[in-house]
Design a protein around this motif. Structure first.
Motif, PDB file in Angstrom:
ATOM      1  N   ASN A  19      68.440 -18.799  38.197  1.00 42.18           N
ATOM      2  CA  ASN A  19      69.364 -18.007  37.407  1.00 42.18           C
ATOM      3  C   ASN A  19      69.404 -16.504  38.301  1.00 42.18           C
ATOM      4  O   ASN A  19      68.316 -16.300  38.697  1.00 42.18           O
ATOM      5  N   ILE A  25      65.177 -21.935  34.012  1.00 45.27           N
ATOM      6  CA  ILE A  25      65.177 -22.715  32.553  1.00 45.27           C
ATOM      7  C   ILE A  25      64.895 -24.304  33.004  1.00 45.27           C
ATOM      8  O   ILE A  25      65.433 -24.648  33.938  1.00 45.27           O
ATOM      9  N   MET A  27      65.520 -28.021  31.591  1.00 51.54           N
ATOM     10  CA  MET A  27      66.483 -28.979  30.830  1.00 51.54           C
ATOM     11  C   MET A  27      65.913 -30.157  31.064  1.00 51.54           C
ATOM     12  O   MET A  27      65.195 -30.925  31.919  1.00 51.54           O
ATOM     13  N   LEU A  40      65.589 -27.552  27.357  1.00 54.52           N
ATOM     14  CA  LEU A  40      66.583 -27.456  26.460  1.00 54.52           C
ATOM     15  C   LEU A  40      67.758 -28.552  27.134  1.00 54.52           C
ATOM     16  O   LEU A  40      67.672 -29.031  28.058  1.00 54.52           O
ATOM     17  N   ARG A  41      68.606 -28.783  25.911  1.00 56.26           N
ATOM     18  CA  ARG A  41      69.727 -29.765  26.311  1.00 56.26           C
ATOM     19  C   ARG A  41      70.772 -28.920  26.626  1.00 56.26           C
ATOM     20  O   ARG A  41      71.121 -28.015  26.029  1.00 56.26           O
ATOM     21  N   PRO A  42      71.341 -29.441  27.898  1.00 60.60           N
ATOM     22  CA  PRO A  42      72.504 -28.831  28.715  1.00 60.60           C
ATOM     23  C   PRO A  42      73.930 -28.443  27.907  1.00 60.60           C
ATOM     24  O   PRO A  42      74.292 -27.362  27.820  1.00 60.60           O
ATOM     25  N   MET A  45      72.832 -25.761  25.392  1.00 57.08           N
ATOM     26  CA  MET A  45      72.922 -24.382  26.163  1.00 57.08           C
ATOM     27  C   MET A  45      74.332 -23.636  26.248  1.00 57.08           C
ATOM     28  O   MET A  45      74.251 -22.564  26.340  1.00 57.08           O
ATOM     29  N   SER A  48      74.671 -21.688  23.256  1.00 47.91           N
ATOM     30  CA  SER A  48      73.700 -20.591  23.347  1.00 47.91           C
ATOM     31  C   SER A  48      74.427 -19.627  24.433  1.00 47.91           C
ATOM     32  O   SER A  48      74.579 -18.236  24.244  1.00 47.91           O
ATOM     33  N   SER A  49      74.885 -19.778  25.307  1.00 43.07           N
ATOM     34  CA  SER A  49      75.624 -19.235  26.492  1.00 43.07           C
ATOM     35  C   SER A  49      76.992 -18.500  25.657  1.00 43.07           C
ATOM     36  O   SER A  49      77.242 -17.153  26.099  1.00 43.07           O
TER      37      SER A  49
END
Length: 140
Positions: A19, A25, A27, A40-42, A45, A48-49
């Motif tokens: 980033n 991060i 995934m 994390l699951r794409p 995310m 979340s974004s």
């Protein structure tokens, strides 16, 4: 302006993505899809974004307007289509403000400005999903 992100395969179903912040991060898929749930699951995310992008706008406006907010959270509830490729076709974004001196009109304006003018992630989501915005005030 161009963003360049590098996403590296870590083996099995896991990936690590960098980033511009300098952070990374991880995934991963769940066991039902051959992964180990170590990241994390794409698709999630993306939600979340969306919340993070708008939340940053609202937090900035809370500061600028000198508003008193005890707590602030965003609940993002999305419907995933059943056919492949699965995508979010409808998303509800709930802004929850908690406090004893909430100025509802100004907080609603902050949400509206974010969703209508500033939040680029919301603009991207609008290209493929119906967005429903709710603002909920919890007076203490």
């Amino acid at each position: 302006m161009t963003n360049h992100i590098t996403t590296k395969w870590l083996g099995n179903m896991a990936f690590e993505s960098n980033n511009p912040s300098g952070l990374t991060i991880k995934m991963d898929a769940g066991p039902e899809n051959g992964g180990e749930s170590n990241g994390l699951r794409p698709k999630a995310m993306m939600l979340s974004s969306l919340a993070g992008c708008s939340g940053l706008d609202v937090a900035s406006l809370i500061k600028k307007m000198k508003l008193e907010v005890g707590e602030f959270q965003i609940e993002t509830i999305a419907n995933l289509t059943e056919e492949h490729p699965k995508y979010y076709d409808a998303v509800t974004i709930e802004y929850h403000f908690h406090g004893s001196n909430l100025k509802e009109g100004k907080l609603q304006k902050a949400v509206d400005l974010s969703m209508e003018k500033y939040c680029g992630v919301a603009e991207m989501f609008r290209r493929f999903a119906d967005l429903e915005i709710k603002t909920i005030f919890h007076h203490k």
